[in-house]
Design an enzyme around this catalytic site. Structure first.
Site, PDB file in Angstrom:
ATOM      1  CB  SER A 147      -8.000   3.158   3.156  1.00 32.66           C
ATOM      2  OG  SER A 147      -7.105   2.614   4.125  1.00 32.66           O
TER       3      SER A 147
ATOM      4  CB  SER B 281      -8.154   0.173   5.982  1.00 32.32           C
ATOM      5  OG  SER B 281      -8.962   1.311   6.160  1.00 32.32           O
TER       6      SER B 281
ATOM      7  CE  LYS C 156      -3.904   1.811   2.771  1.00 29.44           C
ATOM      8  NZ  LYS C 156      -4.711   1.526   3.989  1.00 29.44           N
TER       9      LYS C 156
END
Length: 689
Positions: free
Chosen positions: A366, A390, A291
Site C-alpha cells: 500500500s 506494503s 506515507k
C-alpha cells in the site's frame, strides 16, 4: 573563484541575498503585476529573488538603475560563492563613493570586469540600465561565451553584440515580436525579475549536471552540504520542482497527496544551524517523504481517504518526530492504497498512483506513493508501513530497497493502524546505505508503544556500521524455491541473483520450510483488527476528528468505491475477544511460523532466507494486482525482511528479492544486502522525463 563552486551554491545565493535593491514586503501576489511576465515575477518573488513595496505593489514598469543592477548581480555572485568579492578601488569612478549605499557593490563589479564606466570617468549609477548593458553584465557574471545574435537592430560588430547573442542563447533575454532587441531601452523591474529568474534556472541546471542530485545518496548530499557546495534549501527546491514537473504534470506519476508548505522555511533554518556548526544528525537538511498515514502536526493525515480530508493530528507520529530530531525536512505526504488495504495504491483523495517504470502499471502498495516518489527522485528517501508486504512490494516494483523492521524495533504510535499485530513502519530508499541511515533515525523505545521495549539492547550504534562490501563472503544463504512462483522472468532473475551471491563469496543452500503451506494459509489480521484499532485512532484525534468511527466513514460515502465490500465486512466485526478464529490465529500463527523458521535457521546454520519479494510482476492498471504469499513470512513471524533490486523483466519492470532474517538481525541483513548491491548495481532511475 572556480565556476563550479560558484554555480554549486547558486540556490543559497539567489534566496538569501535579500535583494535590498527592491523595497521589501511579503505576502500575497503583487497587486499590479499582470501580463506575459506575471508568472515569472511571481515565481521570482516566491523564490525570494525579488520583493515589492509595502502597499503590495511591485511597480513593474519602473526602470532599474545601473547601480541597482550591479548590486543585484554582485549579491548573487557573492552568495553563490560563499565569499565576498575583493573590495574595488574607490578611485575607479568619480561619482561612486565607496561609502555610498550602492558603492561597494558597484566597485566590486568593476573590479571583476562586469561593468564599465564612461569616458569621462563616471559610472552614472542613478541612470537606468539599458537592455544591452544588462545583457553585458549578465553574460559576464554567468561567464557565457560570446555568441552571434539574430536581431535586426543590433549591429553584428557592435560592442554589445556578443553579449546579446550569449544571453539570447542562454534564454536570459529575448527580443520583441518584430525581431528587435531594443538595446537602448531601459530594463524595467519586471524584466529584471524575469531575467534573474532565468539566470537562476540556468545555474540550477548546471548545478544538477555538476552534482547529480537525482541519484545522490544521503551521505553524498550531506558531504556536499558540509563542503558548502549544496544547501538544504537547494535540495528542497530541487525536489519540489521535480514534483511539480513530473508528479503533477508530464507523466503525472500522482504519488503525492500534499507537499509541506513549510519545507523551504524549515530547510533555511537547518542551513542556518549548519552555518553555526549545529548538526542535528545524519539527516540534517535531507528531504524525506512520508506515507500519508503517518501523523504530522503541520500537515493533514488522511490515509488517502476523503473522509479524513484535512484531518490534523495533535502531534507528530513517533517516527515523524524522530526524523525531525535528526534534521530531516518532511517534504510532503505520499499517496497510498486507501487505509493501506491493498497493493494497487489508489485512494479517494489521491487517485491512482502510476509506476514510474511503466505508466500503465501499478506501483505496488500500500506504500506505492512513497515507492513511486522515491524512485522518481521526489525526495531523498521515504517512510512506508508494512502489514503484509506494503513496504517490500513497492520496493520491488519501483527498483528500491525496502526494510520491514523486526516487530518492536520502531514505534507505531501516530500511524493510522491497519492491524497492529502485523503493522510496522520502515524506510524505502534508492540504496541500502540510505535505508540504513533512515532506519537509524526511526528506531527506539517509545512508551506509547509498549512492544518497542523488546528493542532495548538490540539497537547498534549505527546500522551504517554494517555497510560491508565483503559482507557476503562466508555468509550462508538459504534459498526457498517453494516461493519462486511461476513467472519465468522472476525465476530467472532470482536464480541469477543467487549465482551472483555465490560469486561474491556466499555459500548457498536450498532449504525447505516446514509447515509452509499451513503458514501461508493463514489470513492477514487486517480483516479482524482494523475496525477496532481505527476507531481508537480516531478517538485519539479528539473533538476535531472529522469522523468518529468506521461506521461513520461508511455512512459518509467518502471513500473509494472499490473498497465498499471490504470496509463493510470489517465494520461487521463485533468483538475480537469472542472471535474463536481470531484467537486461534494470534496464538498459533506466530508460534508455528517462528518455530518452523527457526528450525531452518538453526539446522542449516544460515544467515538469511532469500526468495522473490513478489512472485508477480507489476500488473496493468485496471486489472488485479495482489502481492502473492511471499511477503507473509515476515509479519507472521515478526522477523525483519529487506527487499533489494535484482534486475528487470523484458518489459523493463523492476524485480526484487527478499532477504528474511531472525529477530533484530537487521545488521546482518544490511551487511548482506549492501554487499549484493555493490557487487551487482541493479539500481536504475526510471526514464519518464
Amino acid at each position: 573563484m572556480k565556476k563550479q563552486s560558484k554555480t554549486a551554491a547558486l540556490f543559497t545565493a539567489s534566496i538569501t541575498m535579500g535583494l535590498s535593491v527592491f523595497a521589501t514586503t511579503a505576502g500575497a501576489e503583487f497587486s499590479d503585476v499582470e501580463g506575459r511576465l506575471a508568472a515569472e515575477v511571481t515565481e521570482a518573488k516566491e523564490r525570494g529573488l525579488v520583493s515589492g513595496y509595502i502597499d503590495g505593489t511591485f511597480k513593474p514598469k519602473q526602470a532599474v538603475t545601473r547601480g541597482e543592477f550591479a548590486r543585484l548581480v554582485v549579491a548573487v555572485y557573492e552568495s553563490a560563492g560563499g565569499e565576498e568579492l575583493p573590495e574595488g578601488s574607490s578611485k575607479t569612478f568619480k561619482d561612486v563613493p565607496a561609502a555610498s549605499t550602492l558603492g561597494p557593490a558597484i566597485l566590486k563589479a568593476a573590479e571583476k570586469g562586469w561593468i564599465a564606466g564612461y569616458s569621462d570617468g563616471t559610472f552614472r549609477p542613478n541612470e537606468p540600465v539599458s537592455r544591452e548593458q544588462a545583457a553585458r553584465i549578465l553574460a559576464e557574471t554567468a561567464e557565457l561565451a560570446s555568441a552571434a545574435e539574430s536581431f535586426e537592430d543590433v549591429k553584428d560588430d557592435g560592442a554589445f553584440a556578443g553579449s546579446i547573442g550569449a544571453v539570447e542563447r542562454a534564454e536570459f533575454m529575448y527580443g520583441d515580436t518584430n525581431g528587435k532587441f531594443n538595446p537602448a531601452l531601459h530594463m524595467t523591474r519586471e524584466q529584471s525579475a524575469a531575467t534573474i529568474l532565468r539566470l537562476f534556472h540556468f545555474l540550477q541546471k548546471e548545478l544538477v549536471e555538476q552534482f547529480d542530485i537525482e541519484e545522490a545518496t544521503i551521505a553524498e548530499m550531506s558531504a556536499a552540504m558540509e563542503e558548502g557546495e549544496l544547501s538544504s534549501e537547494e535540495l528542497v527546491r530541487f525536489y519540489l520542482d521535480r514534483i511539480e514537473k513530473f508528479d503533477q504534470q508530464g507523466p503525472k506519476i500522482n504519488s503525492m497527496i500534499s507537499v509541506n508548505a513549510q519545507a523551504i522555511e524549515t530547510a533555511k533554518q537547518l542551513d542556518r544551524e549548519r552555518a553555526e556548526g549545529k548538526i542535528r544528525g545524519a539527516l540534517h537538511g535531507i528531504p524525506i517523504v512520508l506515507k500519508d498515514n503517518y501523523d504530522t502536526v503541520d500537515m493533514p493525515t488522511t490515509a488517502g481517504s476523503l473522509s479524513l480530508e484535512g484531518s490534523m493530528a495533535p502531534d507528530d507520529a513517533f517516527q515523524t518526530a524522530k526524523l525531525r530530531e535528526e534534521g530531516a525536512v518532511i517534504i510532503g505526504k505520499a499517496n497510498l492504497h486507501e487505509f493501506a488495504f491493498g497493493f494497487n495504491t489508489y485512494s479517494s483523495l489521491g487517485g491512482q498512483t502510476l509506476n514510474p517504470y511503466d505508466l500503465t502499471r501499478y506501483p505496488g502498495g500500500s506504500s506505492g506513493g512513497t515507492g513511486a516518489a522515491v524512485a522518481s527522485n521526489f525526495a531523498a528517501a521515504g517512510l512506508g508501513t508494512d502489514t503484509g508486504g506494503s513496504i517490500r512490494v513497492p520496493a520491488s516494483f519501483n527498483n528500491l530497497v525496502g526494510i520491514r523492521p523486526t516487530m518492536g524495533l520502531a514505534s507505531r504510535d501516530g500511524i493510522i493502524p491497519l492491524a497492529l499485530t502485523q503493522d510496522t513502519g520502515g524506510p524505502l530508499a534508492r540504496t541500502v546505505e540510505d535505508a540504513a541511515v533512515v532506519l537509524d533515525a526511526i528506531v527506539g523505545y517509545d512508551e506509547a508503544d509498549p512492544i518497542t521495549e523488546k528493542s532495548n539492547g538490540h539497537i547498534p550504534d549505527s546500522y551504517t556500521d554494517y555497510l560491508d562490501e565483503d559482507g557476503l563472503k562466508g555468509a550462508r544463504i538459504g534459498v526457498v524455491k517453494a516461493l519462486f512462483g511461476e513467472d519465468e522472468q522472476i525465476i530467472e532473475a532470482t536464480e541469477q541473483a543467487i549465482d551472483d551471491m555465490e560469486a561474491l563469496g556466499a555459500e548457498v543452500v536450498d532449504v525447505t520450510i516446514p509447515n509452509l503451506d499451513k503458514i501461508m494459509a493463514y489470513p492477514s489480521l487486517s480483516s479482524y483488527e482494523f475496525k477496532f484499532q481505527l476507531n481508537d485512532y480516531l478517538a485519539s484525534l479528539g473533538e476535531n476528528a472529522p469522523v468518529k468511527s468506521l461506521s461513520e466513514i461508511i455512512e459518509s460515502g467518502k471513500y473509494h468505491p472499490a473498497m465498499e465490500e471490504s470496509m463493510r465486512a470489517r465494520d461487521a466485526k463485533v468483538s475480537l475477544e469472542e472471535d474463536a478464529t481470531y484467537q486461534d490465529i494470534i496464538v498459533n500463527r506466530p508460534k508455528i511460523t517462528t518455530e518452523s523458521l527457526m528450525e531452518v535457521y538453526e539446522e542449516q546454520d544460515i544467515d538469511a532466507l532469500v526468495y522473490p519479494t513478489s512472485a508477480i510482476l507489476p500488473q496493468k492498471i485496471g486489472g488485479d494486482q495482489g502481492g502473492g504469499p511471499n511477503p507473509k513470512l515476515s509479519p507472521f513471524s515478526g522477523y525483519p525482511a529487506m527487499s533489494v533490486p535484482i534486475g528487470f523483466s523484458d518489459e523493463g519492470l523492476p524485480i526484487g528479492m527478499e532477504m528474511l532474517g531472525t529477530a533484530f538481525s537487521e545488521p546482518t541483513l544490511i551487511k548482506l544486502a549492501y554487499s549484493y548491491q555493490e557487487g551487482t548495481e541493479h539500481r536504475q532511475a526510471p526514464d519518464f522525463e
